[in-house]
Design a protein around this motif. Structure first.
Motif, mmCIF file in Angstrom:
data_model
loop_
_atom_site.group_PDB
_atom_site.id
_atom_site.type_symbol
_atom_site.label_atom_id
_atom_site.label_comp_id
_atom_site.label_asym_id
_atom_site.label_seq_id
_atom_site.Cartn_x
_atom_site.Cartn_y
_atom_site.Cartn_z
ATOM 1 N N GLU A 105 31.330 -93.056 26.204
ATOM 2 C CA GLU A 105 30.797 -94.305 25.678
ATOM 3 C C GLU A 105 30.687 -95.365 26.773
ATOM 4 O O GLU A 105 29.700 -96.094 26.841
ATOM 5 C CB GLU A 105 31.691 -94.806 24.541
ATOM 6 N N ASN B 116 35.909 -88.844 25.041
ATOM 7 C CA ASN B 116 34.908 -89.506 24.204
ATOM 8 C C ASN B 116 34.713 -90.965 24.619
ATOM 9 O O ASN B 116 33.578 -91.466 24.650
ATOM 10 C CB ASN B 116 35.320 -89.418 22.742
ATOM 11 N N ARG B 117 35.792 -91.647 24.965
ATOM 12 C CA ARG B 117 35.668 -93.055 25.362
ATOM 13 C C ARG B 117 34.947 -93.199 26.702
ATOM 14 O O ARG B 117 34.137 -94.125 26.890
ATOM 15 C CB ARG B 117 37.059 -93.686 25.438
#
Length: 379
Positions: A217, A213-214
């Protein structure tokens, strides 16, 4: 007489570099009236051919032009295989190419850089070549305030080659720092027992989810493929031995549970079979007793019907039948007034039971005939 002139004579001849001749053959400086030395007269051989002077730079321009064409031709195409991306930069604008094969580009204008599509690996907490632990990366603190030494191996790949090259100065370093951060954050919420023994799979999945998820981003062109715990152990030998003993005890517990389950699986079917057999025997005995009871009821009803028709004869028959059953097992003692006991010899009676039974049967037959005759007379 017209002289043969080399096309590069004006450029590399005696006139000097940059000397431009006028259409009349003289230089601009001569036309301007400046004082210049006169041109050396041209010489001829015995056959009337002009004698050419040695010019070291003659033909250099042609060679440079040919070399330029060769370099331009070599720089106008590139080959792309299945294992790489091609990033084509045109005047600062980058474009990714993934289709394998022969591709053309504008020479000296477009620049091509290859980026691998394969999965790459990154060790965290140890050195890949020597397997030596790096304490700054591997030693962590757990939820129960214990220290643990953990080694991870991260697998990643390039998802966007353009962003991989230009979105970050060092995408691998960024990925490694984020991975270390999430590893410490996740290990810190588990007890040391879970980190070393049973919680490895859950820790790996949580770190992978957070890191994925990071990276979405951050959008630096890298994606996480997998992360695994290579090894996890306490930093001291005593604690390590204690955890090994705990692990052995857990394995013994699992073995005991498996053996108990095996014993249960063997005995439960046996007990069920015995239970079914008992139920079947009980049902069979139930049927037998019910049939016997029904037979006794039928015999009693028939006997009652006979009794209701001929009470006296039926009573006598029942008495005789009872005596026939009881007398063979009885011993009779007679006591007189003086108290002397005498044994009635009934042994011969027992031995003569069949004869007496025959006589009783004959008497019963005669009695029944008499009863029938009396009934006919009564009718």
């Amino acid at each position: 007489m017209k002289q043969n002139r080399n096309p590069f004579e004006d450029l590399f001849g005696l006139g000097g570099l940059g000397a431009i001749r006028s259409p009349r053959g003289g230089s601009q400086k001569e036309e301007s009236g400046g004082s210049q030395p006169e041109k050396e007269p041209e010489r001829f051989d015995s056959h009337g051919n002009p004698v050419r002077r040695f010019r070291p730079f003659r033909g250099l321009g042609v060679g440079i032009f040919v070399l330029f064409l060769l370099l331009a031709g070599m720089n106008s195409y590139y080959m792309l295989d299945e294992e790489n991306y091609a990033v084509v930069v045109t005047l600062g604008s980058a474009e990714a190419v993934s289709q394998a094969g022969l591709h053309f580009k504008i020479p000296f204008v477009q620049r091509v850089q290859m980026v691998s599509k394969g999965i790459k690996g990154m060790p965290i907490g140890y050195m890949l070549e020597t397997k030596e632990s790096i304490d700054e990366e591997s030693v962590m603190i757990t939820k129960d305030f214990n220290f643990v030494n953990t080694d991870f191996y991260l697998e990643y790949m390039v998802s966007d080659p353009v962003k991989y090259l230009y979105a970050s100065a060092d995408p691998e370093a960024t990925l490694k720092m984020l991975t270390q951060s999430y590893i410490r954050d996740t290990v810190g919420i588990y007890n040391v027992d879970d980190v070393i023994t049973t919680g490895k799979a859950l820790i790996q999945s949580e770190i992978k989810e957070k890191l994925t998820n990071r990276m979405m981003e951050e959008d630096i062109g890298l994606s996480v493929v997998n992360i695994t715990i290579q090894d996890a152990f306490p930093p001291t030998t005593e604690v390590m031995n204690a955890f090994k003993n705990v692990e052995n005890a857990k394995q013994g517990k699992e073995t005991a549970i498996n053996n108990a389950n095996k014993d249960r699986n063997e005995k439960i079917p046996q007990a069920e079979a015995e239970c079914d057999q008992i139920i079947k025997n009980a049902e069979a005995e139930k049927e037998a007793r019910m049939n016997e009871a029904q037979g006794q009821v039928s015999r009693f009803e028939r006997m009652y019907e006979e009794y209701s028709k001929y009470p006296l004869i039926t009573k006598q028959r029942m008495f005789y039948e009872t005596m026939e059953e009881l007398l063979p097992r009885m011993k009779v003692y007679l006591v007189d007034e003086s108290g002397t006991q005498k044994l009635l010899p009934l042994d011969n009676f027992v031995s003569s039971v069949p004869a007496s039974q025959n006589r009783v049967s004959d008497n019963e037959g005669e009695t029944q005939e008499a009863v029938q005759e009396s009934g006919e007379v009564a009718q």
